[in-house]
Scaffold this motif. Structure first.
Motif, PDB file in Angstrom:
ATOM      1  N   TYR A   1       2.471 -28.257   6.685  1.00  0.00           N
ATOM      2  CA  TYR A   1       2.134 -27.164   7.497  1.00  0.00           C
ATOM      3  C   TYR A   1       0.554 -26.526   7.490  1.00  0.00           C
ATOM      4  N   ASP A   2      -0.158 -27.409   7.639  1.00  0.00           N
ATOM      5  CA  ASP A   2      -1.626 -26.744   8.176  1.00  0.00           C
ATOM      6  C   ASP A   2      -1.484 -26.385   9.422  1.00  0.00           C
ATOM      7  N   ALA A   3      -2.546 -25.817  10.185  1.00  0.00           N
ATOM      8  CA  ALA A   3      -2.399 -25.350  11.582  1.00  0.00           C
ATOM      9  C   ALA A   3      -2.176 -26.510  12.514  1.00  0.00           C
ATOM     10  N   HIS A   4      -2.641 -27.535  12.283  1.00  0.00           N
ATOM     11  CA  HIS A   4      -2.132 -28.918  13.136  1.00  0.00           C
ATOM     12  C   HIS A   4      -0.723 -29.468  13.039  1.00  0.00           C
ATOM     13  N   GLY A   5      -0.226 -29.244  11.485  1.00  0.00           N
ATOM     14  CA  GLY A   5       0.747 -29.711  11.250  1.00  0.00           C
ATOM     15  C   GLY A   5       2.144 -28.681  11.929  1.00  0.00           C
ATOM     16  N   SER A   6       1.746 -27.574  12.069  1.00  0.00           N
ATOM     17  CA  SER A   6       2.567 -26.338  12.636  1.00  0.00           C
ATOM     18  C   SER A   6       2.938 -26.687  14.033  1.00  0.00           C
ATOM     19  N   VAL A   7       1.537 -26.940  14.726  1.00  0.00           N
ATOM     20  CA  VAL A   7       1.770 -27.292  16.085  1.00  0.00           C
ATOM     21  C   VAL A   7       2.517 -28.337  16.265  1.00  0.00           C
ATOM     22  N   LEU A   8       2.280 -29.488  15.462  1.00  0.00           N
ATOM     23  CA  LEU A   8       3.294 -30.702  15.812  1.00  0.00           C
ATOM     24  C   LEU A   8       4.611 -30.385  15.474  1.00  0.00           C
TER      25      LEU A   8
ATOM     26  N   ARG B   1      22.134 -40.970  15.006  1.00  0.00           N
ATOM     27  CA  ARG B   1      21.572 -39.867  15.265  1.00  0.00           C
ATOM     28  C   ARG B   1      20.583 -38.923  14.276  1.00  0.00           C
ATOM     29  N   LEU B   2      20.855 -39.011  13.239  1.00  0.00           N
ATOM     30  CA  LEU B   2      19.940 -38.441  12.106  1.00  0.00           C
ATOM     31  C   LEU B   2      18.786 -39.213  11.905  1.00  0.00           C
ATOM     32  N   VAL B   3      18.728 -40.392  11.983  1.00  0.00           N
ATOM     33  CA  VAL B   3      17.382 -41.238  12.021  1.00  0.00           C
ATOM     34  C   VAL B   3      16.654 -40.889  13.214  1.00  0.00           C
ATOM     35  N   ARG B   4      17.048 -40.864  14.232  1.00  0.00           N
ATOM     36  CA  ARG B   4      16.380 -40.504  15.747  1.00  0.00           C
ATOM     37  C   ARG B   4      15.744 -39.148  15.534  1.00  0.00           C
ATOM     38  N   ALA B   5      16.481 -38.119  14.953  1.00  0.00           N
ATOM     39  CA  ALA B   5      15.940 -36.864  14.769  1.00  0.00           C
ATOM     40  C   ALA B   5      14.645 -36.762  13.855  1.00  0.00           C
ATOM     41  N   TYR B   6      14.332 -37.751  13.171  1.00  0.00           N
ATOM     42  CA  TYR B   6      13.094 -37.861  12.459  1.00  0.00           C
ATOM     43  C   TYR B   6      12.116 -39.195  12.657  1.00  0.00           C
ATOM     44  N   ASP B   7      12.417 -39.769  13.786  1.00  0.00           N
ATOM     45  CA  ASP B   7      11.856 -40.778  14.182  1.00  0.00           C
ATOM     46  C   ASP B   7      11.743 -41.122  15.702  1.00  0.00           C
ATOM     47  N   ASP B   8      11.186 -40.037  16.469  1.00  0.00           N
ATOM     48  CA  ASP B   8      11.461 -39.936  17.902  1.00  0.00           C
ATOM     49  C   ASP B   8      10.604 -40.902  18.590  1.00  0.00           C
ATOM     50  N   GLU B   9      10.864 -41.255  19.903  1.00  0.00           N
ATOM     51  CA  GLU B   9      10.203 -42.318  20.553  1.00  0.00           C
ATOM     52  C   GLU B   9       8.775 -41.916  21.109  1.00  0.00           C
ATOM     53  N   GLN B  10       8.461 -40.742  21.188  1.00  0.00           N
ATOM     54  CA  GLN B  10       7.041 -40.450  21.570  1.00  0.00           C
ATOM     55  C   GLN B  10       6.278 -40.355  20.265  1.00  0.00           C
ATOM     56  N   GLY B  11       6.490 -40.551  19.197  1.00  0.00           N
ATOM     57  CA  GLY B  11       5.801 -40.595  18.033  1.00  0.00           C
ATOM     58  C   GLY B  11       5.282 -39.530  17.335  1.00  0.00           C
ATOM     59  N   VAL B  12       5.973 -38.265  17.795  1.00  0.00           N
ATOM     60  CA  VAL B  12       5.206 -37.127  17.274  1.00  0.00           C
ATOM     61  C   VAL B  12       5.607 -36.916  15.847  1.00  0.00           C
ATOM     62  N   THR B  13       6.801 -37.265  15.399  1.00  0.00           N
ATOM     63  CA  THR B  13       7.125 -36.983  14.018  1.00  0.00           C
ATOM     64  C   THR B  13       6.111 -37.948  13.098  1.00  0.00           C
ATOM     65  N   ALA B  14       6.015 -39.151  13.577  1.00  0.00           N
ATOM     66  CA  ALA B  14       4.923 -40.028  12.998  1.00  0.00           C
ATOM     67  C   ALA B  14       3.705 -39.377  12.785  1.00  0.00           C
ATOM     68  N   GLU B  15       3.086 -38.853  13.713  1.00  0.00           N
ATOM     69  CA  GLU B  15       1.874 -38.205  13.601  1.00  0.00           C
ATOM     70  C   GLU B  15       1.886 -37.047  12.495  1.00  0.00           C
ATOM     71  N   PHE B  16       2.998 -36.491  12.631  1.00  0.00           N
ATOM     72  CA  PHE B  16       3.433 -35.215  11.907  1.00  0.00           C
ATOM     73  C   PHE B  16       3.348 -35.546  10.229  1.00  0.00           C
TER      74      PHE B  16
END
Length: 334
Positions: free
Chosen positions: A47-54, A210-225
């Motif tokens: 959770y730096d500034a960018h991580g918080s935004v993500l 459902r659990l895994v999808r919550a941590y691996d979204d299609e848009q790749g936001v969690t991957a970037e995070f």
């Protein structure tokens, strides 16, 4: 020395962290975590500034249900929570912007008991911004924020002024392993007295997909995070991680009933970390665990709370889906 970072008529923010605390803690965690087998780092460094935004983006993704589900429970039961606790002070660990907490503050304010909100967070900027906003929204509310690392210190306000409600929301409890969680709950219990209450938000065991999808979204936001953790280490410790050399993974462990976020090395390579005077080798396919998120069951968590000295008094879920629970516990009387 720790010092107050803001002081006004309606709110204060006191910084209790010694100078250089996070720099020393990050160095220690990276040194220990990258020397371990398997390699692992604690999720608090996301959770730096960018991580918080993500992460804020993650909470609004269709796959990521916990934030919405918890808000549904609080919206449905905040009035009941206010009636059951009669809290004069709300203490919140990892408060952030206090978005969901406003449901509790509104209910306690309507009940006529609320006097004080005492958020605890590692970010003085976040506490200052939320404190200023809350002082405008609740002119009679005293807001006393504390900048502290609650894993090491629990600076709760004294109980003399009446019942305290200690809120630990967002299923952050699931980021602790079993032994850490037991020790943490025991520390919470040691700080509370008769009349106080603990409010926990916890994610529940459910379908693995459902659990895994919550941590691996299609848009790749969690991957970037997840990969942003490597960017943070590069910046703070002058390391040369290549985030592109790793793949994001989310894995459900049915034995431990938890989701793990990991970064898997695509090829064998070495990473230099000059601030630690060391080089870390990664084998092809080797994984770095960056987060655990334990999921809970009613009976199991009740047993853990009892072992720590609590009595589980209420358990609410987001009906009818029952994805997430908010529970109220009280210090057990002997």
């Amino acid at each position: 020395m720790p010092s107050a970072t803001h002081d006004s008529k309606n709110y204060t923010v006191e910084n209790r962290l010694p100078a250089g605390h996070f720099a020393r803690a990050l160095r220690a965690d990276v040194a220990a975590g990258l020397s371990a087998t398997p390699k692992a780092l604690p999720p608090k460094w996301f959770y730096d500034a960018h991580g918080s935004v993500l992460f804020d983006r993650i909470t609004r993704l269709p796959e990521y249900y916990p934030t919405r589900a918890e808000r549904m429970v609080l919206r449905a039961h905040a009035t009941e929570i206010a009636q059951l606790t009669g809290a004069r002070t709300v203490v919140e660990l990892g408060a952030g912007s206090a978005g969901k907490t406003r449901l509790l503050l509104d209910a306690l304010n309507d009940a006529g008991t609320l006097e004080r909100y005492a958020p605890i967070d590692v970010s003085p900027t976040t506490l200052g911004q939320s404190g200023e906003a809350l002082s405008r929204e609740y002119p009679r509310l005293r807001v006393t924020g504390t900048v502290a690392d609650f894993e090491n210190e629990l600076p709760l306000p004294p109980p003399e002024s009446g019942p305290r409600l200690l809120a630990f929301l967002g299923s952050t409890l699931g980021n602790f392993g079993d032994e850490e969680r037991a020790a943490f709950l025991a520390r919470l219990r040691a700080e509370l007295v008769e009349g106080d209450a603990l409010l926990l938000g916890v994610d529940l065991v459910k379908d693995a997909g459902r659990l895994v999808r919550a941590y691996d979204d299609e848009q790749g936001v969690t991957a970037e995070f997840n990969k942003n953790l490597l960017v943070i280490i590069n910046r703070e410790l002058d390391a040369d991680f290549d985030p592109g050399a790793f793949d994001h993974r989310a894995v459900w462990d049915p034995a431990l009933e938890r989701v793990e976020m990991r970064l898997r090395a695509r090829v064998a390579h070495s990473v230099k970390i000059p601030a630690l005077d060391r080089t870390v080798d990664f084998g092809r396919g080797e994984e770095l665990r960056t987060e655990i998120s334990v999921k809970f069951r009613h009976d199991r968590l009740g047993e853990e709370l009892a072992a720590a000295g609590f009595t589980l008094e209420r358990w609410w879920t987001d009906q009818p889906q029952r994805r997430f629970a908010v529970l109220l516990a009280a210090p057990a009387t002997t």
